[in-house]
Design an enzyme around this catalytic site. Sequence first.
Site, short mmCIF file in Angstrom:
data_model
loop_
_atom_site.label_atom_id
_atom_site.label_comp_id
_atom_site.label_asym_id
_atom_site.label_seq_id
_atom_site.Cartn_x
_atom_site.Cartn_y
_atom_site.Cartn_z
N GLU A 178 0.11 -0.84 -6.15
CA GLU A 178 -0.92 -1.58 -5.41
C GLU A 178 -1.22 -2.93 -6.07
O GLU A 178 -2.38 -3.33 -6.22
CB GLU A 178 -2.19 -0.73 -5.28
N GLU A 254 0.52 6.54 0.43
CA GLU A 254 -0.76 7.17 0.12
C GLU A 254 -1.57 7.25 1.40
O GLU A 254 -2.18 6.28 1.83
CB GLU A 254 -1.56 6.37 -0.93
#
EC number: 3.2.1.23
Length: 641
Positions: A178, A254
């Site tokens: 991320e 995710e």
Amino acid sequence: MAGSSEATLVEENFPPARPAPALSYSARLLFKYGQPHRIIAGAIHYFRIHPEQWQDRIDRLVAMGINTLDTYVAWNFHQPYEDVAPDFTGWKDLAKFITLAGESGLDVIVRPGPYICAEWDNGGFPSWAVSDPEMVLRSSDPLFTGVVEKWFDQLLPIIEPLQACHGGPVVAVQIENEYGSYGDDKEYLRWNRKALLDRGITEILFTADGGTDYYLDGGSLPDTWATATLGSRGEEADAVWQRRRPGEPFFNVEFWNGWFDHWGEDHHTRGGVDAAAEAKKILDLDGSICLYMAHGGTNFGLTSGANHDGAIQPTVTSYDSDAPIAEDGRLTEKFYAMREAFFAASGRELTPIPVHLERPGAVIPACTFELTRGTALLDFVRAIKPVHSIKPMSFEKLGLDRGLVHYSAKAVLPVGEATIKICDLHDRAYVWVDGKYQGVLTDATCEEGVKVTTAGGLAAVEILVENQGRINYGPFFGQGKGILDGVLINQRYIFQWDQRPVNLEKPLSELLQVGTAEDSSDNLESPNSSGTKENPATDGSAATDGAGAGYFHGELRIEKAADTYLSLPGFGKGVVWVNGFLLGRFWEVGPQVTLYVPAPLLKAGANKITVLEFEHGGTHAELHEEPNLGLIGVTYVEDLG
């Protein structure tokens, strides 16, 4: 790949000498060994599950219809101390965990970071590795990449032989994590990618970022598969991928089907039907998906991380995350809803779940047992050998990762009222003057200070600072702990400090020997001894019940080891050990009420329970037959704007 209508990683990303990866893609379709494939994955972290329960949790993942296990690797779990080589044995045996998954018929995705977020302390970094104030974290700064290279030199030889090209289960490895939420140093991302390739990773590589242009701008690479992290509005993210990443299959690496909790905030839940419906939208787009989390587990010990939104937001001990497989392994309503969606997406008929997985696990019958007072908190911390300095020293300068630091100094106080202020406090401080407890300061209230009334003259100032968990996400990642600047009496600094670092991760037997001598130094009061009647909530005030702060000891006798759920009614804030194992933090502000105690930590007969209370103690502990993580609270839905 941006600007290309189709791509095949087998041909473009790997020279002929490298084995072809198991996974490839073309024209938005994913393939495994040349055959159409869809990843239906679930995240499970080996470091959050007792190793004797690894196989059980993997079996439950398989029963849900999952074909791939996803796990982060937490650097600080393996190498908490710089001068000790990384440990990959016992609970830390990453290779064994991956092998168990493979033997159970699962592929494995490994996410080595080094940054993992994961609501894990410091985002997975040992504090020693990132404490250099000159280091630019998560960047191409050689100070940073140099220390990460040394870690990768130890870690990647564990992962490399487990790749599919060698007959192992590892089919994909993630680059960083991320990154588009943190920075835009593409040179660093390319370095991370090269570091993996140079150390023998030949399976498909990918990045992971939020599902909008903004996150892709910072975190994606043109020559590497980009995947998405989100919990809703998957169709919108897929449209972004079609526009920005033509040719790449959409993979929601995710899918947030639940959420975590902070102390003092709401307990988060998300309905199983709602979560499964959102997951189905991604599956209906022919996308791949990974449940984060499929099984959350527990932030044992002091491993919980923290967020920051104007003030620190420490994460609770449970990482249940309202996942389909609960913290204790129970199959939830969400498990069955997801299972139905996954079997349908795979074109499979629902099969019976093994009876032993559906049957409720054994638990210890509910009971109460006594806790008796041991060494007082300040007798304990003041008995530790001090380190002297002119200004207060941080945890990092003291070489302490987690735990407490006790600061003490002499200061001249004015006659009447004065204000003790702490500049740049992280995170929570208990304050005494001349042995009298004055109150609590936090990172949000430290500069307002605590008012004291004195007769003037030289006084002893004592401050006990707790690290509540290092920040794991956002621009304050890497922030230090303790008193980072100084302590003021009104506007005047106090100099000449003694610091006593309290490493609560040392063996309990060693900790219990500290401060037990009859002639321990000045008998200072514990936080509850000030006589205040204020409620010990997040305002930092302390309760009074006469029991005080410090160690408490109890013996739990059971006929047979089984799971249980421990609560400490009447206690305020602290940590608890079970048979010498540091179970985790507790705090009366909630939402978490009970701590999960897995059966492998217990034994038939006598079990020792030890509590270190920071604020006010109780008289007994309770075992429950059901967990209590808080009232059913809000559903977290992320803002993709």
